[in-house]
Write a protein that holds these residues in place. Sequence first.
Motif, PDB file in Angstrom:
ATOM      1  N   GLN A   1       0.840  -1.188   0.000  1.00 48.26           N
ATOM      2  CA  GLN A   1       0.000   0.000   0.000  1.00 48.26           C
ATOM      3  C   GLN A   1       0.880   1.245   0.000  1.00 48.26           C
ATOM      4  OE1 GLN A   1      -2.177  -0.942   3.556  1.00 48.26           O
ATOM      5  NE2 GLN A   1      -0.568  -0.126   4.849  1.00 48.26           N
TER       6      GLN A   1
ATOM      7  N   ASN B   1       1.935   1.259   6.775  1.00 49.60           N
ATOM      8  CA  ASN B   1       1.306   0.522   7.866  1.00 49.60           C
ATOM      9  C   ASN B   1       2.084   0.878   9.140  1.00 49.60           C
ATOM     10  OD1 ASN B   1       0.546  -1.442   9.725  1.00 49.60           O
ATOM     11  ND2 ASN B   1       0.287  -3.027   8.159  1.00 49.60           N
TER      12      ASN B   1
ATOM     13  N   LYS C   1       6.424  -1.482  12.248  1.00 46.65           N
ATOM     14  CA  LYS C   1       7.188  -1.882  11.069  1.00 46.65           C
ATOM     15  C   LYS C   1       8.560  -1.215  11.135  1.00 46.65           C
ATOM     16  CE  LYS C   1       3.714  -3.918   8.962  1.00 46.65           C
ATOM     17  NZ  LYS C   1       3.670  -5.352   8.738  1.00 46.65           N
TER      18      LYS C   1
END
Length: 467
Positions: A212, A216, A220
Amino acid sequence: MARKLTVLEVLLIVFIIIILALDILLLLLVLENPSDRPVCPEIPESERIDCAPGQVVTEAVCRWQHKCCWKPGSDADVPTCFFPRNWGFTAQLKRLSSPSLFGYDIVDTLFTAEYQTANRFHFKITDFNNMRYEVPHENIQLFNETVDTSNLSYHIEVTHIPFSIKIMRTSNKRVLLDTSIGPLLFAQQYLQLSFRLPSANVYGLGEHVHQQYRHNMTWKTWPIFTRDATPTEGMNNLYGAHTFFLCLEDTSGSSFGVFLLNSNAMEVTLQPAPAITYRTTGGILDFYVFLGNTPEQVVQEYLELVGRPFLPSYWSLGFQLSRRNYGGINGLKEVVARNRAAGIPYDVQYSDIDYMDGKKDFTIDEEAFPGLSNFIKDLHSNGMKYVIAVNPGISNNSDYLPYVNGTKKRVWILDDNGFVTGQGYPGWTVFPDYSNPICTEWWTEEFSEFHKTLEFDGVWIVSCYSR
Ligand SMILES: *[C@@H]1O[C@H](CO)[C@@H](O)[C@H](O)[C@H]1NC(C)=O
Ligand SMILES: *[C@@H]1O[C@H](CO)[C@@H](O)[C@H](O)[C@H]1NC(C)=O
Ligand SMILES: *[C@@H]1O[C@H](CO)[C@@H](O)[C@H](O)[C@H]1NC(C)=O
Ligand SMILES: *[C@@H]1O[C@H](CO)[C@@H](O)[C@H](O)[C@H]1NC(C)=O
Ligand SMILES: *[C@@H]1O[C@H](CO)[C@@H](O)[C@H](O)[C@H]1NC(C)=O
């Protein structure tokens, strides 16, 4: 004809320069070493800044060695060992003109901040006593302009114990960045700073593969360290390094960007607070913050600083075909003919390193590619363009002219033992030092010379190393 300046004019100019210097340097802070005992209040899981990234530590090591907080989280991504709130540097506010600033009594870190433009803020954390590596950059120069501080789109707040900085949007008082969520770490090979963000709409960083566009923020960690690797899932060190992110604050489009000017191997961690942590292995912490009314405006502000991308040739945006090992000149001719016969739009053909003799730059394998030059003329007469692969690793064979000529000009990267060598595509290679203007001269000469043999239209500069 120039006339001599009068004493009064000279004094006036000196006075103006001093005024400008005072305007530019907002403040200098000397940051002192951390305090001793961790204070571990209830820190929400989403706001924990990992005190042992990439390591498994015991509670004892966490508490007594790292002086951090310990509490297992609700899932495996949440750090168990995390920084207390009082970890970091304390700041002493010092004026630039203060003479004690240049004494030897205060060892430690120096914080410098500048209001650069109405929408751009710069701050820098360096070693107070020692020079450290800073990225040389042709576009980012010493800032000499003065700015009307009455009309800034941001304002800042500095907390002294422990040191932290907040950057706020003036119009709505929104806190855009707040470093108090984590500590400032400044070791020889480990520098870290975290920012709490006003929204989880974070874009940029890289290069990485993710599904995406918007990041996110669920724990991460992305490395930023370039290497020659194809962009496949799970492969996180790719060709490019972009230490810039953009944060979209709300639906009005208000956005800001953050850029870390640092070229060392680094990583960024995104977490749900929302917050971001930069960790780098060298250099200094040199941050630029850009405010805009739209994401586009932020990107424009960023490019204003680092330089705009070049305008590519129109043809280079066309349809292109490239691979290694077409099977010599005949294979290449067949591919071109087949695509042309099928009426496939086709603007550019490439040759990968197999066109070279022994994988050496500026050579042609005359056995596998006889008449390559005539074939390229034929491509041109069909309105097509031709691109060749070239590597920065230059064979150190003493019969190889590009090496001989470059050695005369001493354009290779040096270490204590002379020219640095490594294994590249053609075997042992040396590495051009592109930061040396003489090297650019040599590199350009080699291309012009080779172009007389083969009329390529573009070059695809690949990597140094073979695998
Ligand atoms: C700053 O001043 C130097 C010396 O006068 C000049 O060379 C440089 O271009 C200026 N930089 C900017 C950003 O204006
Ligand atoms: C101050 O900033 C506002 C909003 O950015 C702008 O409309 C105005 O023209 C600025 N004034 C000056 C004197 O630059
Ligand atoms: C974000 O990452 C988490 C953890 O890997 C995953 O569970 C979640 O589905 C991801 N969210 C999105 C929107 O992809
Ligand atoms: C090329 O580099 C290798 C490895 O350092 C070295 O052994 C060799 O002598 C070099 N060749 C020349 C011509 O300098
Ligand atoms: C390299 O040096 C040789 C011999 O001096 C010369 O003939 C040749 O043109 C040079 N090559 C380039 C690219 O300058």
